[in-house]
Design a protein around this motif. Structure first.
Motif, PDB file in Angstrom:
ATOM      1  N   GLN B 132      -5.629   3.948  14.166  1.00  0.00           N
ATOM      2  CA  GLN B 132      -5.523   3.797  12.708  1.00  0.00           C
ATOM      3  C   GLN B 132      -4.441   2.784  12.339  1.00  0.00           C
ATOM      4  O   GLN B 132      -4.585   2.040  11.364  1.00  0.00           O
ATOM      5  CB  GLN B 132      -5.234   5.148  12.051  1.00  0.00           C
ATOM      6  N   ALA B 134      -3.573   0.255  14.216  1.00  0.00           N
ATOM      7  CA  ALA B 134      -4.148  -1.058  14.550  1.00  0.00           C
ATOM      8  C   ALA B 134      -5.119  -1.491  13.454  1.00  0.00           C
ATOM      9  O   ALA B 134      -5.168  -2.670  13.082  1.00  0.00           O
ATOM     10  CB  ALA B 134      -4.855  -0.978  15.897  1.00  0.00           C
ATOM     11  N   ALA B 135      -5.900  -0.521  12.931  1.00  0.00           N
ATOM     12  CA  ALA B 135      -6.854  -0.843  11.860  1.00  0.00           C
ATOM     13  C   ALA B 135      -6.119  -1.339  10.614  1.00  0.00           C
ATOM     14  O   ALA B 135      -6.578  -2.275   9.948  1.00  0.00           O
ATOM     15  CB  ALA B 135      -7.692   0.382  11.528  1.00  0.00           C
ATOM     16  N   LEU B 136      -4.978  -0.728  10.311  1.00  0.00           N
ATOM     17  CA  LEU B 136      -4.187  -1.189   9.154  1.00  0.00           C
ATOM     18  C   LEU B 136      -3.771  -2.644   9.352  1.00  0.00           C
ATOM     19  O   LEU B 136      -3.905  -3.468   8.451  1.00  0.00           O
ATOM     20  CB  LEU B 136      -2.939  -0.321   8.976  1.00  0.00           C
ATOM     21  N   GLU B 137      -3.270  -2.937  10.556  1.00  0.00           N
ATOM     22  CA  GLU B 137      -2.860  -4.324  10.845  1.00  0.00           C
ATOM     23  C   GLU B 137      -4.035  -5.275  10.666  1.00  0.00           C
ATOM     24  O   GLU B 137      -3.883  -6.366  10.130  1.00  0.00           O
ATOM     25  CB  GLU B 137      -2.335  -4.433  12.285  1.00  0.00           C
ATOM     26  N   MET B 138      -5.219  -4.847  11.116  1.00  0.00           N
ATOM     27  CA  MET B 138      -6.396  -5.712  11.006  1.00  0.00           C
ATOM     28  C   MET B 138      -6.868  -5.864   9.561  1.00  0.00           C
ATOM     29  O   MET B 138      -7.578  -6.787   9.223  1.00  0.00           O
ATOM     30  CB  MET B 138      -7.537  -5.163  11.869  1.00  0.00           C
ATOM     31  N   MET B 139      -6.469  -4.904   8.700  1.00  0.00           N
ATOM     32  CA  MET B 139      -6.814  -5.033   7.280  1.00  0.00           C
ATOM     33  C   MET B 139      -5.683  -5.733   6.520  1.00  0.00           C
ATOM     34  O   MET B 139      -5.577  -5.619   5.301  1.00  0.00           O
ATOM     35  CB  MET B 139      -7.094  -3.648   6.684  1.00  0.00           C
ATOM     36  N   ALA B 140      -4.837  -6.421   7.277  1.00  0.00           N
ATOM     37  CA  ALA B 140      -3.709  -7.169   6.714  1.00  0.00           C
ATOM     38  C   ALA B 140      -2.737  -6.267   5.962  1.00  0.00           C
ATOM     39  O   ALA B 140      -2.169  -6.635   4.935  1.00  0.00           O
ATOM     40  CB  ALA B 140      -4.205  -8.306   5.816  1.00  0.00           C
ATOM     41  N   VAL B 141      -2.592  -5.045   6.468  1.00  0.00           N
ATOM     42  CA  VAL B 141      -1.639  -4.097   5.874  1.00  0.00           C
ATOM     43  C   VAL B 141      -0.603  -3.764   6.940  1.00  0.00           C
ATOM     44  O   VAL B 141      -0.970  -3.370   8.054  1.00  0.00           O
ATOM     45  CB  VAL B 141      -2.357  -2.805   5.419  1.00  0.00           C
ATOM     46  N   ASN B 142       0.675  -3.937   6.588  1.00  0.00           N
ATOM     47  CA  ASN B 142       1.731  -3.660   7.556  1.00  0.00           C
ATOM     48  C   ASN B 142       1.930  -2.148   7.681  1.00  0.00           C
ATOM     49  O   ASN B 142       2.266  -1.488   6.703  1.00  0.00           O
ATOM     50  CB  ASN B 142       3.028  -4.334   7.085  1.00  0.00           C
ATOM     51  N   ARG B 146       3.272   0.651   4.916  1.00  0.00           N
ATOM     52  CA  ARG B 146       2.322   1.593   4.306  1.00  0.00           C
ATOM     53  C   ARG B 146       2.468   3.011   4.847  1.00  0.00           C
ATOM     54  O   ARG B 146       2.233   3.980   4.144  1.00  0.00           O
ATOM     55  CB  ARG B 146       0.904   1.082   4.568  1.00  0.00           C
TER      56      ARG B 146
END
Lengths: 268, 264
Positions: B132, B134-142, B146
């Motif tokens: 999850q 890693a998914a945040l990083e991929m959605m351009a969310v640090n 967050r």
């Protein structure tokens, strides 16, 4: 070079070490714009590592990776995040945020990265969920979904920003035959509908070859072969034949390297 | 043989020490990366409120129950010790000072470590294991912005509030035993507290301790979760480390703070 034949991702002489172990030595791959490129190889050969290097989550030990013409390993956090807004990624574990509903999971990238009004976000999310047949699950929590349903929701989330590049990490793993068929069809349809580029990393030969426009076969830290599915199926290269036909023994040995069997048995 | 044994020991001590210093340095950098994200969090109070509920509100019940029992035990112990000297009228002061200076900050922080600290580590560790973060990083969310920073801030706000509740309920517990059960005069109970407890020396110092414990324990909890090995065993070890390191850190830092506050 015409626009359509320009590579969207260029992996240039990349080497990568995981601790002391060398995963790649001098791998070069060019992913063309649009269509589905499938990267295949046996488990543990570093396919997911390659995907993580493309999106900048890992840095290569040597060589360079260019995505949309930008040198990914050199980007700072701000530029990397700007680049990732043009990408979508579906994870092997689906990686849905467990404290958010299906609707909120799909809306998440829009809420975090845009200032779109709530009404528009709602419409976009419902459209994406409808595309993957999951509109009816919008109020459910991820824990209430089956593996196949979760993967479809993850696919809707990956495409909600209409990315130019879609990355799939083992999208066919752990699915029942019906879900497998649905996901395979959706990957193909969404790539065509969004007119985008998809990079699929998988070790599932049948599904991989059925949707691929181009195939890249990795093994032993190098690119073993590349081409269209037809070209690879016609290949006489022993490594390619062993992988595509699932032969238990061949260039990839059945036995893990070990000392002499007889000596091992007699040793006290 | 002996020389090689000795060399190996020295090498082991050296590498272990380097490992500890390296991890501590990484943890400090991690804390600073979280703190610099705090100003941006003010723009999104709903995320902090959500975390205040998870780490704070859900810890209130055990804090109140524990505070009441500790106060009642103090009431009994204090009364039967003081009555031998004819000083049972000072029971309120004994209970209040014990709670505001030491037991309130320390025990509420220990309870927080067991309830919320372990949950924070397990939650973040599981988010890492299930990709999850890693998914945040991929959605351009640090993920630091967050996920981690809101939890750290919520923890820092929560612990002093829990401490205040613990202390208040503890004093009421002491009142119930001392006044209602054992017959100490109600007015005397409250007036000794009023006269003997100093706002700055006792209450403010207790609160300072509590804030420091809040920072340390939540820092350990979120760091251990973020740094955990992404497997079931990794999360289990990280959760254990949070409870053990957090509890020992509270007791150790309490000694240092007490020495600083009451000696100078």
């Amino acid at each position: 070079m015409s626009e359509s034949s320009k590579p969207i991702v260029s992996i240039e002489e990349v080497g990568f070490f995981f601790g002391e172990k060398e995963i790649y030595a001098n791998v070069s791959i060019e992913i063309p714009l649009r269509g589905i490129s499938v990267i295949m190889g046996p488990s543990g050969c570093g396919k997911s590592t390659l995907l993580n290097m493309i999106c900048g989550r890992l840095r290569p030990s040597s060589g360079n990776i260019k995505v949309f013409g930008q040198h990914v390993p050199n980007l700072n956090e701000h530029d990397l995040f700007r680049l990732r807004r043009r990408m979508g990624m579906m994870f092997q574990s689906n990686a849905l945020l467990t404290d958010l509903s299906v609707f909120e999971n799909v809306a998440f990238p829009l809420r975090e990265n845009t200032d779109l009004p709530e009404e528009l976000i709602r419409n976009l999310v419902l459209m994406k969920l409808e595309q993957v047949g999951m509109r009816g699950t919008q109020a459910l929590m991820p824990s209430e979904l089956s593996g196949g349903m979760s993967r479809r929701v993850a696919l809707a989330r990956a495409t909600v920003m209409d990315p130019e590049l879609l990355l799939y990490d083992e999208p066919f793993t752990g699915l029942d035959p019906v879900s497998l068929g649905v996901i395979t069809k959706l990957v193909r349809e969404l790539t065509d509908a969004l007119n985008t580029t998809s990079i699929v990393v998988t070790h599932d030969v049948e599904e991989g070859l059925s949707i691929a426009d181009y195939v890249y076969l990795l093994g032993d830290g190098v690119l073993l072969a590349s081409g269209t599915p037809k070209e690879l199926l016609a290949s006489s290269q022993p490594e390619v034949r062993q992988f595509l036909h699932g032969l238990p023994d061949g260039p990839v040995p059945f036995h893990y390297p070990a000392k002499d069997y007889r000596g091992d048995l007699l040793e006290r | 043989m002996n020389a090689s044994f000795l060399t190996n020991w020295i090498r082991l001590i050296g590498s272990t020490s380097l490992g500890v210093v390296e991890r501590l340095g990484y943890a400090v950098i991690f804390l600073l990366r979280c703190i610099v994200r705090f100003p941006k969090l003010i723009m999104r109070p709903s995320i902090i409120v959500q975390q205040l509920y998870s780490v704070g509100v859900l810890t209130v019940v055990i804090t109140i129950v524990a505070g009441a029992f500790v106060g009642m035990v103090l009431g009994f112990q204090g009364y039967y010790t003081l009555v031998d000297f004819g000083a049972e009228s000072s029971l309120g002061l004994v209970v209040a000072l014990s709670l505001t200076r030491e037991l309130g900050p320390v025990l509420s922080a220990l309870l927080y470590t067991g309830r919320a600290g372990s949950a924070l580590t397990a939650e973040i560790g599981l988010m890492k294991t299930t990709e999850q973060l890693a998914a945040l990083e991929m959605m351009a969310v640090n993920p630091i912005q967050r996920v981690i920073a809101p939890r750290l801030l919520a923890g820092i706000i929560t612990v002093p509030l829990l401490c205040a509740m613990f202390t208040f309920v503890g004093i009421l517990g002491g009142y119930f035993i001392g006044v209602v059960q054992l017959g100490v005069d109600s007015g005397v109970y409250w007036s000794t507290i009023n006269d003997g407890v100093d706002l700055y020396q006792d209450v403010v110092n207790g609160m300072i301790k509590s804030v420091v414990f809040g920072v340390i324990v939540t820092w350990i909890a979120v760091f251990e979760g973020y740094d955990s090995y992404p497997s079931a065993e990794g999360i289990s070890s990280a959760t254990t480390r949070t409870v053990v390191s957090g509890s020992l850190a509270i007791l150790g830092v309490d000694y240092i703070l007490t020495a600083l506050m009451f000696r100078f």
